[in-house]
Write an enzyme that holds these catalytic residues in place. Structure first.
Site, mmCIF file in Angstrom:
data_model
loop_
_atom_site.group_PDB
_atom_site.id
_atom_site.type_symbol
_atom_site.label_atom_id
_atom_site.label_comp_id
_atom_site.label_asym_id
_atom_site.label_seq_id
_atom_site.Cartn_x
_atom_site.Cartn_y
_atom_site.Cartn_z
ATOM 1 N N SER A 146 -21.510 -18.396 -40.629
ATOM 2 C CA SER A 146 -20.411 -18.124 -41.563
ATOM 3 C C SER A 146 -19.141 -17.846 -40.765
ATOM 4 O O SER A 146 -19.205 -17.571 -39.560
ATOM 5 C CB SER A 146 -20.779 -16.895 -42.399
ATOM 6 N N TYR A 159 -23.603 -8.597 -45.020
ATOM 7 C CA TYR A 159 -23.467 -10.048 -44.813
ATOM 8 C C TYR A 159 -22.844 -10.323 -43.451
ATOM 9 O O TYR A 159 -23.317 -11.178 -42.696
ATOM 10 C CB TYR A 159 -22.611 -10.631 -45.942
HETATM 11 P P1 NAD Z 1 -25.616 -20.765 -53.183
HETATM 12 O O1 NAD Z 1 -25.639 -19.405 -53.767
HETATM 13 O O2 NAD Z 1 -25.233 -21.923 -54.033
HETATM 14 O O3 NAD Z 1 -27.017 -21.108 -52.491
HETATM 15 C C1 NAD Z 1 -27.849 -20.131 -51.909
HETATM 16 C C2 NAD Z 1 -29.255 -20.689 -51.818
HETATM 17 O O4 NAD Z 1 -30.126 -19.677 -51.276
HETATM 18 C C3 NAD Z 1 -29.823 -21.063 -53.200
HETATM 19 O O5 NAD Z 1 -30.607 -22.227 -53.088
HETATM 20 C C4 NAD Z 1 -30.700 -19.864 -53.528
HETATM 21 O O6 NAD Z 1 -31.735 -20.159 -54.435
HETATM 22 C C5 NAD Z 1 -31.246 -19.526 -52.154
HETATM 23 N N1 NAD Z 1 -31.793 -18.173 -52.106
HETATM 24 C C6 NAD Z 1 -31.143 -17.013 -52.370
HETATM 25 N N2 NAD Z 1 -32.005 -15.979 -52.265
HETATM 26 C C7 NAD Z 1 -33.217 -16.492 -51.918
HETATM 27 C C8 NAD Z 1 -34.507 -15.940 -51.669
HETATM 28 N N3 NAD Z 1 -34.730 -14.635 -51.743
HETATM 29 N N4 NAD Z 1 -35.517 -16.785 -51.329
HETATM 30 C C9 NAD Z 1 -35.314 -18.116 -51.277
HETATM 31 N N5 NAD Z 1 -34.112 -18.690 -51.504
HETATM 32 C C10 NAD Z 1 -33.100 -17.890 -51.823
HETATM 33 O O7 NAD Z 1 -24.599 -20.635 -51.967
HETATM 34 P P2 NAD Z 1 -24.215 -21.619 -50.769
HETATM 35 O O8 NAD Z 1 -22.774 -21.437 -50.531
HETATM 36 O O9 NAD Z 1 -24.735 -22.982 -50.973
HETATM 37 O O10 NAD Z 1 -24.973 -20.891 -49.561
HETATM 38 C C11 NAD Z 1 -25.812 -21.553 -48.649
HETATM 39 C C12 NAD Z 1 -25.714 -20.879 -47.293
HETATM 40 O O11 NAD Z 1 -24.404 -21.059 -46.784
HETATM 41 C C13 NAD Z 1 -25.964 -19.378 -47.314
HETATM 42 O O12 NAD Z 1 -26.669 -18.997 -46.145
HETATM 43 C C14 NAD Z 1 -24.560 -18.811 -47.278
HETATM 44 O O13 NAD Z 1 -24.517 -17.518 -46.769
HETATM 45 C C15 NAD Z 1 -23.888 -19.818 -46.365
HETATM 46 N N6 NAD Z 1 -22.427 -19.868 -46.415
HETATM 47 C C16 NAD Z 1 -21.754 -20.190 -47.538
HETATM 48 C C17 NAD Z 1 -20.367 -20.251 -47.506
HETATM 49 C C18 NAD Z 1 -19.551 -20.621 -48.696
HETATM 50 O O14 NAD Z 1 -18.313 -20.530 -48.609
HETATM 51 N N7 NAD Z 1 -20.103 -21.044 -49.791
HETATM 52 C C19 NAD Z 1 -19.693 -19.976 -46.331
HETATM 53 C C20 NAD Z 1 -20.407 -19.634 -45.196
HETATM 54 C C21 NAD Z 1 -21.775 -19.592 -45.250
#
Ligand code: NAD
Length: 254
Positions: A146, A159
């Site tokens: 991130s 986080y």
């Molecule tokens: P999102 O909320 O759409 O997806 C998160 C995913 O994690 C979903 O598929 C959810 O079902 C799964 N998940 C959550 N808790 C879980 C559990 N206990 N067991 C199994 N699966 C679980 O968000 P996203 O943005 O697609 O996030 C994906 C990754 O990217 C994450 O690690 C997030 O921290 C990271 N991220 C996102 C951003 C952003 O700006 N969206 C930026 C940096 C990092």
């Protein structure tokens, strides 16, 4: 003409966590488009992702797991091996965020974030690396970090702590597993339009402040991770070890 054959994932098996939507879905589809068979590991049925993979003619296995409990990761890998014979690539994508002032964060919120975003990343990596070592031929582990692997952020102490640790863990595992031909790297997405950032995008002040600071002039999308994840999953990155690649529209460069 450029030889792009090093980027193919034909014959490889990629396990992607949390790919029912968002960035995980985008990466699963990209890996499949490059030729990988997909092991989709989710808490609930990833119907949309499975339908899209099927439409592409991509072989895929739908497995269920909740990553707050690290027991059973070996069994998960065994199911993937039973279906496809091997596992070559792991994308540790599942993650969660809980926003609260640091003065108010509870132990339950801290544990929920750190257990999923850090502890599960290590133990699932361990389970997949054990399989890669046993089957031979190396492997690729891609962790999702991130901007908060580099910066402090606001109202997200657990986080930030977990994602900063993911950057260090990526380096640490890369060192230990390089002799086995396993490259461990990470992708640090910038501000991407998914459910993870829904609250931020709904806050008009935060949203416009963030957008104004992104040199690319837009929020990222799941498709923006396609090229980077295929590169880090393929032989094209065989000499890239322990690095966290920012895919952030220039956010960190500012
Ligand atoms: P999102 O909320 O759409 O997806 C998160 C995913 O994690 C979903 O598929 C959810 O079902 C799964 N998940 C959550 N808790 C879980 C559990 N206990 N067991 C199994 N699966 C679980 O968000 P996203 O943005 O697609 O996030 C994906 C990754 O990217 C994450 O690690 C997030 O921290 C990271 N991220 C996102 C951003 C952003 O700006 N969206 C930026 C940096 C990092």
């Amino acid at each position: 003409m450029t030889d792009t054959s090093a980027f193919t994932l034909q014959g490889r098996v990629a396990l992607v966590t949390g790919c029912n939507k968002g960035l995980g879905q985008g990466m699963a589809l990209a890996l499949a488009a490059a030729g990988a068979r997909i092991v989709a590991v989710n808490r609930s049925a990833p119907d949309d992702t499975m339908a899209r993979l099927q439409a592409m003619g991509a072989p895929a296995l739908d497995l269920r797991a909740d990553f707050t409990d690290v027991a059973g990761y070996g069994a998960l890998v065994a199911q993937a091996v039973q279906a496809f014979g091997r596992v070559d690539i792991l994308v540790n994508n599942a993650g969660t965020i809980r926003r609260a002032d640091a003065l108010d964060v509870t132990e339950a919120d801290w544990d929920a974030v750190v257990d999923l975003n850090l502890k599960s990343v290590f133990f699932l990596s361990q389970a997949v690396a054990r399989q890669c070592v046993a089957q031979g031929g190396g492997g690729k582990i891609i962790n999702i970090a991130s901007m908060l692997s580099y910066q402090g952020g606001l109202r997200v102490p657990a986080y930030t702590a977990a994602k900063s640790a993911v950057l260090g863990l990526t380096r640490q595992l890369a060192n230990e597993w390089a002799p086995h031909g396993i490259q461990v790297n990470a992708i640090a997405p910038g501000y991407m339009a998914t459910d993870n950032t829904e609250a931020l995008r709904a806050d008009a002040d935060r949203s416009s402040a963030i957008l104004a600071r992104i040199p690319a002039g837009r929020w990222g999308t799941p498709a923006d991770l396609a090229g980077p994840v295929v590169f880090l999953a393929s032989a094209a990155s065989d000499y890239v070890n322990g690095f966290t690649l920012a895919v952030d529209g220039g956010w960190l460069a500012r």
